[in-house]
Design a protein around this motif. Structure first.
Motif, PDB file in Angstrom:
ATOM      1  N   GLN A  49     -70.629 -31.541  -6.099  1.00 51.69           N
ATOM      2  CA  GLN A  49     -68.734 -30.278  -6.553  1.00 51.69           C
ATOM      3  C   GLN A  49     -68.463 -30.151  -5.935  1.00 51.69           C
ATOM      4  N   VAL A  50     -68.001 -29.528  -4.557  1.00 54.37           N
ATOM      5  CA  VAL A  50     -67.435 -29.309  -3.433  1.00 54.37           C
ATOM      6  C   VAL A  50     -66.385 -30.208  -3.267  1.00 54.37           C
ATOM      7  N   GLU A  51     -67.194 -31.792  -2.948  1.00 56.01           N
ATOM      8  CA  GLU A  51     -66.079 -32.803  -1.648  1.00 56.01           C
ATOM      9  C   GLU A  51     -65.206 -32.665  -2.246  1.00 56.01           C
ATOM     10  N   GLY A  52     -65.037 -33.150  -4.095  1.00 56.48           N
ATOM     11  CA  GLY A  52     -63.286 -33.490  -4.991  1.00 56.48           C
ATOM     12  C   GLY A  52     -63.335 -32.424  -5.326  1.00 56.48           C
ATOM     13  N   PHE A  53     -63.167 -30.802  -4.878  1.00 57.41           N
ATOM     14  CA  PHE A  53     -62.438 -29.983  -5.552  1.00 57.41           C
ATOM     15  C   PHE A  53     -61.990 -29.305  -4.491  1.00 57.41           C
ATOM     16  N   ILE A  54     -62.034 -29.274  -3.432  1.00 59.53           N
ATOM     17  CA  ILE A  54     -61.802 -28.486  -2.369  1.00 59.53           C
ATOM     18  C   ILE A  54     -60.188 -29.394  -2.204  1.00 59.53           C
ATOM     19  N   PRO A  55     -60.335 -30.739  -1.608  1.00 61.78           N
ATOM     20  CA  PRO A  55     -59.483 -31.320  -1.771  1.00 61.78           C
ATOM     21  C   PRO A  55     -57.702 -31.456  -3.140  1.00 61.78           C
ATOM     22  N   TYR A  56     -58.352 -31.301  -4.383  1.00 59.69           N
ATOM     23  CA  TYR A  56     -57.718 -31.289  -4.811  1.00 59.69           C
ATOM     24  C   TYR A  56     -56.494 -30.147  -5.058  1.00 59.69           C
ATOM     25  N   ILE A  57     -57.711 -28.577  -4.943  1.00 60.04           N
ATOM     26  CA  ILE A  57     -57.135 -27.550  -5.010  1.00 60.04           C
ATOM     27  C   ILE A  57     -55.780 -27.355  -3.519  1.00 60.04           C
ATOM     28  N   ILE A  58     -56.671 -27.874  -2.903  1.00 56.31           N
ATOM     29  CA  ILE A  58     -55.148 -27.991  -1.454  1.00 56.31           C
ATOM     30  C   ILE A  58     -54.121 -28.800  -1.553  1.00 56.31           C
ATOM     31  N   GLU A  59     -54.232 -29.656  -2.063  1.00 59.66           N
ATOM     32  CA  GLU A  59     -53.088 -30.972  -2.379  1.00 59.66           C
ATOM     33  C   GLU A  59     -52.079 -30.271  -3.591  1.00 59.66           C
ATOM     34  N   ASN A  60     -53.127 -29.793  -4.363  1.00 57.54           N
ATOM     35  CA  ASN A  60     -52.198 -28.954  -6.042  1.00 57.54           C
ATOM     36  C   ASN A  60     -52.277 -27.739  -5.817  1.00 57.54           C
ATOM     37  N   LEU A  61     -52.828 -26.930  -5.610  1.00 60.73           N
ATOM     38  CA  LEU A  61     -52.715 -25.299  -5.915  1.00 60.73           C
ATOM     39  C   LEU A  61     -51.917 -24.685  -4.589  1.00 60.73           C
ATOM     40  N   GLY A  62     -52.557 -25.339  -3.755  1.00 60.99           N
ATOM     41  CA  GLY A  62     -51.815 -24.217  -2.854  1.00 60.99           C
ATOM     42  C   GLY A  62     -53.335 -24.386  -1.435  1.00 60.99           C
ATOM     43  N   LYS A  63     -53.032 -23.689   0.129  1.00 59.31           N
ATOM     44  CA  LYS A  63     -53.935 -23.892   0.822  1.00 59.31           C
ATOM     45  C   LYS A  63     -55.174 -22.185   1.355  1.00 59.31           C
ATOM     46  N   LYS A  64     -54.227 -21.176   0.326  1.00 55.91           N
ATOM     47  CA  LYS A  64     -54.316 -19.832   0.622  1.00 55.91           C
ATOM     48  C   LYS A  64     -56.011 -19.677  -0.197  1.00 55.91           C
ATOM     49  N   ILE A  65     -56.731 -19.643   0.471  1.00 58.06           N
ATOM     50  CA  ILE A  65     -57.615 -19.695  -0.951  1.00 58.06           C
ATOM     51  C   ILE A  65     -58.747 -18.471  -0.434  1.00 58.06           C
ATOM     52  N   PHE A  66     -59.045 -17.366  -1.253  1.00 59.78           N
ATOM     53  CA  PHE A  66     -59.953 -16.075  -1.428  1.00 59.78           C
ATOM     54  C   PHE A  66     -61.314 -16.741  -2.292  1.00 59.78           C
ATOM     55  N   PHE A  67     -62.169 -16.824  -1.658  1.00 58.57           N
ATOM     56  CA  PHE A  67     -64.226 -16.868  -2.131  1.00 58.57           C
ATOM     57  C   PHE A  67     -64.739 -15.558  -3.047  1.00 58.57           C
TER      58      PHE A  67
ATOM     59  N   TYR B 277     -76.592 -14.443  -4.411  1.00 62.00           N
ATOM     60  CA  TYR B 277     -77.729 -15.026  -5.048  1.00 62.00           C
ATOM     61  C   TYR B 277     -77.867 -16.406  -4.071  1.00 62.00           C
ATOM     62  N   GLU B 278     -78.536 -16.900  -4.133  1.00 59.95           N
ATOM     63  CA  GLU B 278     -78.586 -18.752  -3.404  1.00 59.95           C
ATOM     64  C   GLU B 278     -76.907 -19.326  -3.358  1.00 59.95           C
ATOM     65  N   PHE B 279     -76.970 -20.092  -4.708  1.00 57.81           N
ATOM     66  CA  PHE B 279     -76.266 -20.141  -5.260  1.00 57.81           C
ATOM     67  C   PHE B 279     -74.768 -20.648  -4.496  1.00 57.81           C
ATOM     68  N   PRO B 280     -74.032 -18.675  -4.961  1.00 57.93           N
ATOM     69  CA  PRO B 280     -72.956 -18.919  -4.909  1.00 57.93           C
ATOM     70  C   PRO B 280     -72.847 -18.388  -3.271  1.00 57.93           C
ATOM     71  N   ARG B 281     -73.681 -18.049  -2.408  1.00 60.03           N
ATOM     72  CA  ARG B 281     -73.533 -17.898  -0.913  1.00 60.03           C
ATOM     73  C   ARG B 281     -73.235 -19.407  -0.552  1.00 60.03           C
ATOM     74  N   ASN B 282     -74.473 -20.274  -0.552  1.00 62.06           N
ATOM     75  CA  ASN B 282     -74.469 -21.631  -0.063  1.00 62.06           C
ATOM     76  C   ASN B 282     -73.085 -22.559  -0.087  1.00 62.06           C
ATOM     77  N   THR B 283     -72.851 -22.079  -1.829  1.00 64.20           N
ATOM     78  CA  THR B 283     -72.020 -23.318  -2.322  1.00 64.20           C
ATOM     79  C   THR B 283     -70.509 -22.591  -1.503  1.00 64.20           C
TER      80      THR B 283
ATOM     81  N   ASN C 206     -70.005 -21.849   1.341  1.00 61.15           N
ATOM     82  CA  ASN C 206     -70.026 -21.517   2.863  1.00 61.15           C
ATOM     83  C   ASN C 206     -69.590 -22.909   2.887  1.00 61.15           C
ATOM     84  N   TYR C 207     -70.361 -23.716   2.174  1.00 60.76           N
ATOM     85  CA  TYR C 207     -70.168 -25.019   2.265  1.00 60.76           C
ATOM     86  C   TYR C 207     -68.649 -25.883   1.968  1.00 60.76           C
ATOM     87  N   ALA C 208     -67.933 -24.410   0.682  1.00 62.28           N
ATOM     88  CA  ALA C 208     -66.640 -24.899   0.800  1.00 62.28           C
ATOM     89  C   ALA C 208     -65.620 -24.517   1.572  1.00 62.28           C
ATOM     90  N   LYS C 209     -65.965 -22.994   1.832  1.00 62.58           N
ATOM     91  CA  LYS C 209     -64.834 -22.736   3.493  1.00 62.58           C
ATOM     92  C   LYS C 209     -65.369 -23.836   3.833  1.00 62.58           C
TER      93      LYS C 209
END
Length: 424
Positions: free
Chosen positions: A188-206, A211-217, A219-222
């Motif tokens: 889910q994240v491996e394709g999404f973050i590259p798209y975001i940085i390339e098309n929408l911007g580099k400065k990201i607020f998370f 709970y587990e899924f949001p925190r761990n996801t 961390n992976y995305a950061k």
């Protein structure tokens, strides 16, 4: 649709049947030899009748000695996650009905037992134990949040039962007693973050639910964001079920990000998106890119969601005949009060995957069903998916969607092939 969705595991039945036919042919040859040996007509008839009964028995039940196959459906139609889980429950029911209408699993009907745990992990664990011990289910289809899955897993493991889990999750410490049909961060994240940085911007607020899924996801995305030259400008979490995001919105505004990456889950997403709009964060200037906001949530949010993005293995606007038929059948059965979403489709193909694995195993033994699921292909509304040979997860197509004025998703990016699930 029914014929297509049944095709994978019915092909397995055909393989078993062909093997049975081979045995039947051999029996006929033996019968001919008996006749040549002047065996009495009565003995010959008896031999042929016995052979026919054995062949029919092997083809009818496939080794499954049961009047029905009990499957628990453990999903909430009440509580904080009902916006996600109600369509999941409906989709499970739809798949079970289709399979039973087509003859069941190796001729044995599925007997579903539905239970609502009110979006409460502790109650989910109690209901799981009840399904296993009192109802004697072969497997449980359901749970949604990682908190709920983790509450149920010890019970499933203790009694050596099986859980089919159909929600995107963090991909950590998978259980040998769980089959996972939705995404992990590597998909889910491996394709999404590259798209975001390339098309929408580099400065990201998370932002995420706590709970587990949001925190761990997140961390992976950061980590991925920083490796691609992006900048993490902030990170905040809210309790599950939170309805007031005003303080988090103010913190976001202070950092002036290009993008908000959201893992806010369940009904809380409605309040988060609405508060962003109310306090001046527009999708045009600071789009929200979510790994948890699906069609049902968008419908609840309304206009404030227009222009936001999500990434999943399924959107109900996928333009294929199979998907259109699936969505229409859902609407015909359940109306438009609930909406087909990522979790609903994954639950639908999860039931078919489970049926195929039971069919292939020819038994209700948990270990045998899990082993039979390895490498299994399932024809879904989103196309063919495949269970991994070793890690109990699914290889999936991945899509990025953008919310339009009609409050549905325009698919703006998709993978060319199935994406592997990488888990810890």
């Amino acid at each position: 649709m029914k014929r297509k969705m049944m095709s994978v595991w019915m092909a397995m039945v055909l393989g078993v049947s062909l093997a049975g036919c081979g045995n039947s042919a051999g029996t006929k040859q033996e019968t001919a030899q008996i006749e040549e040996a002047d065996v009495t007509e009565e003995e010959t008839d008896a031999a042929e009748e016995t052979s026919g009964e054995e062949t029919a028995e092997s083809e009818t039940a496939g080794g499954i000695d049961a009047d029905s196959i009990k499957i628990g459906v453990l999903l909430s139609t009440t509580g904080d996650f009902s916006i996600s889980e109600t369509p999941m429950k409906n989709a499970a029911e739809m798949a079970i009905n289709e399979i039973n209408e087509a003859g069941g699993i190796a001729g044995v009907p599925i007997e579903p037992i539905y239970m609502d745990y009110g979006s409460d992990p502790a109650m989910a664990a109690e209901k799981a134990e009840e399904l296993i011990l009192n109802n004697e289910v072969t497997a449980i289809v359901g749970t949604n949040s990682s908190s709920t899955r983790l509450a149920v897993e010890p019970t499933v493991e203790q009694y050596d039962s099986l859980l089919v889990y159909n929600t995107f999750y963090e991909g950590e410490t998978p259980s040998d007693n769980v089959l996972y049909t939705n995404t992990v961060p590597s998909q889910q994240v491996e394709g999404f973050i590259p798209y975001i940085i390339e098309n929408l911007g580099k400065k990201i607020f998370f932002v995420g639910s706590d709970y587990e899924f949001p925190r761990n996801t997140i961390n992976y995305a950061k980590t991925l964001t920083e490796s691609l030259g992006g900048e993490v400008v902030g990170e905040e979490y809210a309790p599950s079920g939170e309805t007031d995001f005003s303080s988090i919105v103010n913190k976001i505004k202070e950092t002036d990000p290009d993008v908000i990456f959201s893992a806010v889950a369940g009904n809380s997403s409605v309040y988060f998106y609405s508060d962003c709009a109310q306090y001046g964060l527009t999708q045009q200037d600071t789009p929200i890119c979510s790994v948890a906001c699906h069609e049902g949530t968008v419908k609840g949010i309304g206009e404030a969601a227009v222009g936001s993005y999500s990434c999943f293995n399924y959107f109900n606007t996928i333009d294929t005949d199979a998907n259109k038929e699936f969505v229409q059948k859902y609407i015909d059965a359940y109306g438009t009060e609930t909406t087909v979403n990522n979790g609903a489709e994954s639950t639908y193909h999860g039931v078919y995957m489970l049926a195929g694995a039971i069919e292939a195993a020819g038994t209700l033994d948990t270990a045998a069903i899990v082993a039979a699921a390895a490498g299994l292909e399932v024809d879904t509304p989103a196309g063919i998916i495949r269970m991994d040979e070793s890690n109990h997860h699914a290889w999936l197509n991945i899509y990025i969607g953008k919310v339009n004025e009609g409050l549905t998703f325009d698919i703006i990016s998709s993978t060319d092939e199935l994406v592997a699930p990488i888990v810890d």
